[in-house]
Design a protein around this motif. Structure first.
Motif, PDB file in Angstrom:
ATOM      1  N   ILE A  51      34.624  37.670  31.675  1.00 15.07           N
ATOM      2  CA  ILE A  51      35.198  39.183  31.420  1.00 15.07           C
ATOM      3  C   ILE A  51      33.852  39.368  30.740  1.00 15.07           C
ATOM      4  O   ILE A  51      33.014  38.800  29.900  1.00 15.07           O
ATOM      5  N   TRP A  52      33.614  40.744  31.219  1.00 15.52           N
ATOM      6  CA  TRP A  52      32.262  41.416  30.695  1.00 15.52           C
ATOM      7  C   TRP A  52      32.646  42.794  30.295  1.00 15.52           C
ATOM      8  O   TRP A  52      33.672  43.326  30.657  1.00 15.52           O
ATOM      9  N   ARG A  53      31.767  43.088  29.342  1.00 15.25           N
ATOM     10  CA  ARG A  53      32.036  44.612  28.878  1.00 15.25           C
ATOM     11  C   ARG A  53      32.053  45.589  30.031  1.00 15.25           C
ATOM     12  O   ARG A  53      32.737  46.638  30.070  1.00 15.25           O
ATOM     13  N   SER A  54      31.052  45.435  30.975  1.00 11.59           N
ATOM     14  CA  SER A  54      30.986  46.346  32.308  1.00 11.59           C
ATOM     15  C   SER A  54      30.300  45.444  33.355  1.00 11.59           C
ATOM     16  O   SER A  54      29.877  44.581  33.240  1.00 11.59           O
ATOM     17  N   ARG A  55      30.522  46.382  34.412  1.00 11.83           N
ATOM     18  CA  ARG A  55      30.073  45.836  35.695  1.00 11.83           C
ATOM     19  C   ARG A  55      28.552  45.616  35.464  1.00 11.83           C
ATOM     20  O   ARG A  55      27.951  44.615  36.226  1.00 11.83           O
ATOM     21  N   GLU A  56      27.819  46.589  35.002  1.00  7.34           N
ATOM     22  CA  GLU A  56      26.464  46.537  34.832  1.00  7.34           C
ATOM     23  C   GLU A  56      25.859  45.475  34.213  1.00  7.34           C
ATOM     24  O   GLU A  56      24.890  44.640  34.600  1.00  7.34           O
ATOM     25  N   ASP A  57      26.746  44.885  32.999  1.00  9.19           N
ATOM     26  CA  ASP A  57      26.420  43.554  32.268  1.00  9.19           C
ATOM     27  C   ASP A  57      26.484  42.487  33.120  1.00  9.19           C
ATOM     28  O   ASP A  57      25.566  41.558  33.237  1.00  9.19           O
ATOM     29  N   PHE A  58      27.613  42.512  34.147  1.00  5.45           N
ATOM     30  CA  PHE A  58      27.674  41.188  35.177  1.00  5.45           C
ATOM     31  C   PHE A  58      26.577  41.337  36.044  1.00  5.45           C
ATOM     32  O   PHE A  58      26.083  40.235  36.191  1.00  5.45           O
ATOM     33  N   GLU A  59      26.297  42.412  36.235  1.00  2.33           N
ATOM     34  CA  GLU A  59      25.158  42.625  37.409  1.00  2.33           C
ATOM     35  C   GLU A  59      23.869  41.960  36.747  1.00  2.33           C
ATOM     36  O   GLU A  59      22.987  41.557  37.633  1.00  2.33           O
TER      37      GLU A  59
ATOM     38  N   GLU B 188      35.530  37.323  43.727  1.00  2.00           N
ATOM     39  CA  GLU B 188      36.373  38.173  43.588  1.00  2.00           C
ATOM     40  C   GLU B 188      36.185  39.288  42.314  1.00  2.00           C
ATOM     41  O   GLU B 188      35.858  38.592  41.091  1.00  2.00           O
ATOM     42  N   LEU B 189      35.899  40.363  42.491  1.00  2.00           N
ATOM     43  CA  LEU B 189      35.321  41.315  41.376  1.00  2.00           C
ATOM     44  C   LEU B 189      36.356  42.440  40.950  1.00  2.00           C
ATOM     45  O   LEU B 189      36.833  43.166  41.958  1.00  2.00           O
ATOM     46  N   PHE B 190      36.620  42.821  39.604  1.00  2.00           N
ATOM     47  CA  PHE B 190      37.612  43.594  39.345  1.00  2.00           C
ATOM     48  C   PHE B 190      37.341  44.447  38.169  1.00  2.00           C
ATOM     49  O   PHE B 190      36.611  44.161  37.144  1.00  2.00           O
TER      50      PHE B 190
ATOM     51  N   MET C  73      36.048  47.191  30.741  1.00  2.00           N
ATOM     52  CA  MET C  73      36.024  45.650  31.048  1.00  2.00           C
ATOM     53  C   MET C  73      35.802  45.630  32.509  1.00  2.00           C
ATOM     54  O   MET C  73      36.079  46.164  33.160  1.00  2.00           O
ATOM     55  N   PHE C  74      35.035  44.534  32.927  1.00  2.00           N
ATOM     56  CA  PHE C  74      34.727  44.158  34.091  1.00  2.00           C
ATOM     57  C   PHE C  74      35.100  42.708  34.107  1.00  2.00           C
ATOM     58  O   PHE C  74      34.649  41.754  33.356  1.00  2.00           O
ATOM     59  N   LEU C  75      35.943  42.036  35.075  1.00  2.00           N
ATOM     60  CA  LEU C  75      36.175  40.622  35.462  1.00  2.00           C
ATOM     61  C   LEU C  75      35.508  40.185  36.717  1.00  2.00           C
ATOM     62  O   LEU C  75      35.828  40.633  37.875  1.00  2.00           O
ATOM     63  N   ALA C  76      35.018  39.073  36.458  1.00  2.00           N
ATOM     64  CA  ALA C  76      34.572  38.515  38.007  1.00  2.00           C
ATOM     65  C   ALA C  76      34.973  36.870  38.137  1.00  2.00           C
ATOM     66  O   ALA C  76      35.142  36.234  37.065  1.00  2.00           O
ATOM     67  N   MET C  77      35.575  36.849  39.029  1.00  2.00           N
ATOM     68  CA  MET C  77      36.510  35.631  39.405  1.00  2.00           C
ATOM     69  C   MET C  77      35.936  34.943  40.862  1.00  2.00           C
ATOM     70  O   MET C  77      35.581  35.401  41.623  1.00  2.00           O
ATOM     71  N   ASN C  78      35.823  33.488  40.536  1.00  4.55           N
ATOM     72  CA  ASN C  78      35.723  32.676  41.626  1.00  4.55           C
ATOM     73  C   ASN C  78      36.910  31.670  41.815  1.00  4.55           C
ATOM     74  O   ASN C  78      37.471  30.970  40.885  1.00  4.55           O
TER      75      ASN C  78
END
Length: 108
Positions: free
Chosen positions: A57-65, A94-96, A1-6
């Motif tokens: 929330i994303w399955r992966s950092r790659e999905d977010f990118e 902020e990326l987690f 899991m990957f979380l991107a926050m603003n």
């Protein structure tokens, strides 16, 4: 899991306008592979601003990118510059990456 926050510092008195912008925008997230969830959160109020955080929330950092390079991303952010009068300063990204994950499915 990957979380991107603003995180956004919204000027006092502009909270309703800020929430309306988010409520009415077409994020296009439901069309993107790997997207799991979105939340807009209201935090504490200070003298000059109220803190908000948007997170996806994303399955992966790659999905977010992949999302950040997509036409859906460009469409979702096309009018973002017009909201600057609502903010104190700039949004903070902020990326987690997930290290430990628990959910209710594990309790069953």
């Amino acid at each position: 899991m990957f979380l991107a926050m603003n995180r956004f510092k919204v000027k006092q008195g502009s909270e309703a306008d800020f929430e309306t912008v988010w409520r009415e925008r077409d994020s296009h997230l439901n069309t993107v592979s790997g997207f799991v969830a979105f939340n807009l959160l209201r935090g504490p109020a200070k003298e000059d601003h109220t803190l908000y955080a948007s997170h996806t929330i994303w399955r992966s950092r790659e999905d977010f990118e992949n999302w950040t390079r997509s036409e859906a991303f460009r469409a979702a952010h096309r009018n973002a510059g017009g909201n600057k009068p609502l903010y104190v300063g700039h949004p903070e990204v902020e990326l987690f990456d997930s290290v430990i994950a628990l959910d209710n499915q594990q309790a069953a």
